[in-house]
Design a protein around this motif. Structure first.
Motif, PDB file in Angstrom:
ATOM      1  N   LYS A  18       4.322   7.539  -5.819  1.00 59.51           N
ATOM      2  CA  LYS A  18       4.065   7.925  -4.416  1.00 59.51           C
ATOM      3  C   LYS A  18       2.711   8.629  -4.310  1.00 59.51           C
ATOM      4  O   LYS A  18       1.947   8.386  -3.386  1.00 59.51           O
ATOM      5  CB  LYS A  18       5.170   8.870  -3.920  1.00 59.51           C
ATOM      6  CG  LYS A  18       6.448   8.141  -3.554  1.00 59.51           C
ATOM      7  CD  LYS A  18       7.454   9.125  -3.004  1.00 59.51           C
ATOM      8  CE  LYS A  18       8.806   8.461  -2.857  1.00 59.51           C
ATOM      9  NZ  LYS A  18       9.905   9.409  -2.919  1.00 59.51           N
ATOM     10  N   LYS A  19       2.438   9.510  -5.258  1.00 61.24           N
ATOM     11  CA  LYS A  19       1.166  10.233  -5.227  1.00 61.24           C
ATOM     12  C   LYS A  19      -0.004   9.259  -5.389  1.00 61.24           C
ATOM     13  O   LYS A  19      -1.022   9.374  -4.702  1.00 61.24           O
ATOM     14  CB  LYS A  19       1.134  11.285  -6.334  1.00 61.24           C
ATOM     15  CG  LYS A  19      -0.211  11.986  -6.425  1.00 61.24           C
ATOM     16  CD  LYS A  19      -0.139  13.309  -7.093  1.00 61.24           C
ATOM     17  CE  LYS A  19      -1.481  14.005  -6.890  1.00 61.24           C
ATOM     18  NZ  LYS A  19      -1.476  15.366  -7.353  1.00 61.24           N
ATOM     19  N   GLU A  24       0.816  -1.221   0.000  1.00 57.75           N
ATOM     20  CA  GLU A  24       0.000   0.000   0.000  1.00 57.75           C
ATOM     21  C   GLU A  24       0.850   1.272   0.000  1.00 57.75           C
ATOM     22  O   GLU A  24       0.552   2.230  -0.717  1.00 57.75           O
ATOM     23  CB  GLU A  24      -0.902  -0.021   1.238  1.00 57.75           C
ATOM     24  CG  GLU A  24      -1.988   1.025   1.208  1.00 57.75           C
ATOM     25  CD  GLU A  24      -2.912   0.896   2.410  1.00 57.75           C
ATOM     26  OE1 GLU A  24      -2.854   1.790   3.268  1.00 57.75           O
ATOM     27  OE2 GLU A  24      -3.649  -0.103   2.480  1.00 57.75           O
ATOM     28  N   ASP A  25       1.922   1.252   0.812  1.00 56.03           N
ATOM     29  CA  ASP A  25       2.748   2.456   0.931  1.00 56.03           C
ATOM     30  C   ASP A  25       4.233   2.069   0.802  1.00 56.03           C
ATOM     31  O   ASP A  25       4.948   1.987   1.804  1.00 56.03           O
ATOM     32  CB  ASP A  25       2.468   3.121   2.291  1.00 56.03           C
ATOM     33  CG  ASP A  25       3.201   4.443   2.419  1.00 56.03           C
ATOM     34  OD1 ASP A  25       3.637   4.996   1.393  1.00 56.03           O
ATOM     35  OD2 ASP A  25       3.364   4.916   3.561  1.00 56.03           O
ATOM     36  N   GLN A  35      -0.764   7.559  -2.204  1.00 59.33           N
ATOM     37  CA  GLN A  35      -1.515   8.416  -1.276  1.00 59.33           C
ATOM     38  C   GLN A  35      -2.988   8.475  -1.679  1.00 59.33           C
ATOM     39  O   GLN A  35      -3.881   8.352  -0.858  1.00 59.33           O
ATOM     40  CB  GLN A  35      -0.931   9.838  -1.294  1.00 59.33           C
ATOM     41  CG  GLN A  35       0.417   9.917  -0.611  1.00 59.33           C
ATOM     42  CD  GLN A  35       1.103  11.264  -0.846  1.00 59.33           C
ATOM     43  OE1 GLN A  35       0.591  12.103  -1.591  1.00 59.33           O
ATOM     44  NE2 GLN A  35       2.251  11.445  -0.228  1.00 59.33           N
ATOM     45  N   THR A  36      -3.249   8.656  -2.972  1.00 60.30           N
ATOM     46  CA  THR A  36      -4.633   8.754  -3.448  1.00 60.30           C
ATOM     47  C   THR A  36      -5.406   7.478  -3.155  1.00 60.30           C
ATOM     48  O   THR A  36      -6.537   7.512  -2.674  1.00 60.30           O
ATOM     49  CB  THR A  36      -4.663   8.997  -4.980  1.00 60.30           C
ATOM     50  OG1 THR A  36      -3.753  10.035  -5.283  1.00 60.30           O
ATOM     51  CG2 THR A  36      -6.047   9.361  -5.462  1.00 60.30           C
ATOM     52  N   ARG A  37      -4.756   6.360  -3.441  1.00 61.79           N
ATOM     53  CA  ARG A  37      -5.445   5.072  -3.243  1.00 61.79           C
ATOM     54  C   ARG A  37      -5.779   4.818  -1.794  1.00 61.79           C
ATOM     55  O   ARG A  37      -6.786   4.204  -1.467  1.00 61.79           O
ATOM     56  CB  ARG A  37      -4.572   3.928  -3.766  1.00 61.79           C
ATOM     57  CG  ARG A  37      -4.534   3.829  -5.273  1.00 61.79           C
ATOM     58  CD  ARG A  37      -3.425   2.897  -5.696  1.00 61.79           C
ATOM     59  NE  ARG A  37      -3.686   1.553  -5.194  1.00 61.79           N
ATOM     60  CZ  ARG A  37      -4.213   0.585  -5.927  1.00 61.79           C
ATOM     61  NH1 ARG A  37      -4.487   0.791  -7.178  1.00 61.79           N
ATOM     62  NH2 ARG A  37      -4.430  -0.596  -5.407  1.00 61.79           N
ATOM     63  N   SER A  38      -4.896   5.285  -0.897  1.00 58.77           N
ATOM     64  CA  SER A  38      -5.154   5.014   0.527  1.00 58.77           C
ATOM     65  C   SER A  38      -5.914   6.165   1.185  1.00 58.77           C
ATOM     66  O   SER A  38      -6.090   6.186   2.396  1.00 58.77           O
ATOM     67  CB  SER A  38      -3.842   4.731   1.267  1.00 58.77           C
ATOM     68  OG  SER A  38      -2.993   5.852   1.147  1.00 58.77           O
ATOM     69  N   GLY A  39      -6.319   7.158   0.370  1.00 59.20           N
ATOM     70  CA  GLY A  39      -7.134   8.257   0.888  1.00 59.20           C
ATOM     71  C   GLY A  39      -6.371   9.214   1.785  1.00 59.20           C
ATOM     72  O   GLY A  39      -6.947   9.943   2.587  1.00 59.20           O
ATOM     73  N   ARG A  40      -5.028   9.221   1.647  1.00 56.36           N
ATOM     74  CA  ARG A  40      -4.249  10.154   2.468  1.00 56.36           C
ATOM     75  C   ARG A  40      -4.151  11.520   1.832  1.00 56.36           C
ATOM     76  O   ARG A  40      -4.228  11.665   0.633  1.00 56.36           O
ATOM     77  CB  ARG A  40      -2.824   9.587   2.700  1.00 56.36           C
ATOM     78  CG  ARG A  40      -2.801   8.533   3.751  1.00 56.36           C
ATOM     79  CD  ARG A  40      -1.422   7.965   3.935  1.00 56.36           C
ATOM     80  NE  ARG A  40      -1.068   7.067   2.833  1.00 56.36           N
ATOM     81  CZ  ARG A  40       0.111   7.081   2.211  1.00 56.36           C
ATOM     82  NH1 ARG A  40       1.034   7.931   2.539  1.00 56.36           N
ATOM     83  NH2 ARG A  40       0.357   6.226   1.231  1.00 56.36           N
TER      84      ARG A  40
END
Ligand code: FES
Ligand code: FES
Length: 210
Positions: free
Chosen positions: A201-202, A172-173, A205-210
């Motif tokens: 990296k972006k 995920e990250d 972040q988008t996929r994990s809603g950060r």
């Protein structure tokens, strides 16, 4: 023969031999690879020999659509996707597993479609860059590549996007080392690597809603 001319003659023969050996090395590797693929392609999973040129029926599931096709056992998945199904997002670069332009997901794992036989991919979930859209909109990874300006000519981009999608489904990250290692099978002749890394990296972040 004068000494100087003898030296020149020896140098020329050394260079010619080196060039010849290098050429033969590459040539031999290519021939071995082709022979291996030809042998593999003539024997389908059941172990049954298929005569060269004979077409066999297969079902491929591509981007969640099932396709019934007649294929030659030697046809690569890339050829079938592009030339038989019209899915030209996956690109042919080197055609021998070096550049990653042809990367697709097979059961969510990035694979080189140029080195995968179509008959091998039967019954598996195949996803191409076209399948990573979010309806009519770009998917998160595609959008991140656009936002981060992660391409120049764009030829490698479909493969990069698919490889990044495969990575983010698994991790995920990802840290920088994991990211670079996972993307290392995809070359970019324009050298857009810094932006590609930012895009992945972006997208994470988008996929994990950060
Ligand atoms: S075209 Fe498949 S790896 Fe280069
Ligand atoms: S953007 Fe040109 S090869 Fe990668």
């Amino acid at each position: 023969m004068p000494l100087k001319n003898q030296d020149q003659e020896q140098n020329r023969s050394r260079i010619n031999r080196r060039v010849f050996l290098k050429t033969m090395g590459v040539g031999t590797m290519s021939v071995c690879l082709e022979q291996h693929l030809a042998r593999a392609s003539n024997t389908i999973k059941s172990g049954r020999e298929v005569p060269a040129g004979k077409k066999i029926p297969i079902d491929l599931i591509v981007n969640q659509n099932k396709h019934h096709l007649l294929v030659e056992a030697r046809w690569s998945l890339l050829f079938v996707l592009r030339d038989k199904l019209g899915l030209t997002g996956s690109k042919q670069g080197c055609g021998r597993g070096e550049c990653g332009a042809c990367t697709v997901l097979i059961n969510s794992i990035p694979r080189y479609a140029c080195l995968t036989l179509a008959v091998e991919a039967q019954g598996m979930q195949i996803e191409t860059v076209e399948g990573l859209m979010d309806g009519e909109d770009l998917g998160p990874v595609q959008q991140a590549f656009l936002d981060e300006d992660a391409f120049q000519c764009g030829y490698c981009t479909p493969g990069q996007v698919v490889a990044a999608e495969g990575l983010l489904r698994k991790v995920e990250d990802p840290d920088a080392e994991t990211l670079r290692l996972s993307m290392s099978g995809n070359l970019c002749r324009c050298g857009a690597y810094v932006h590609i890394e930012k895009a992945v990296k972006k997208a994470a972040q988008t996929r994990s809603g950060r």
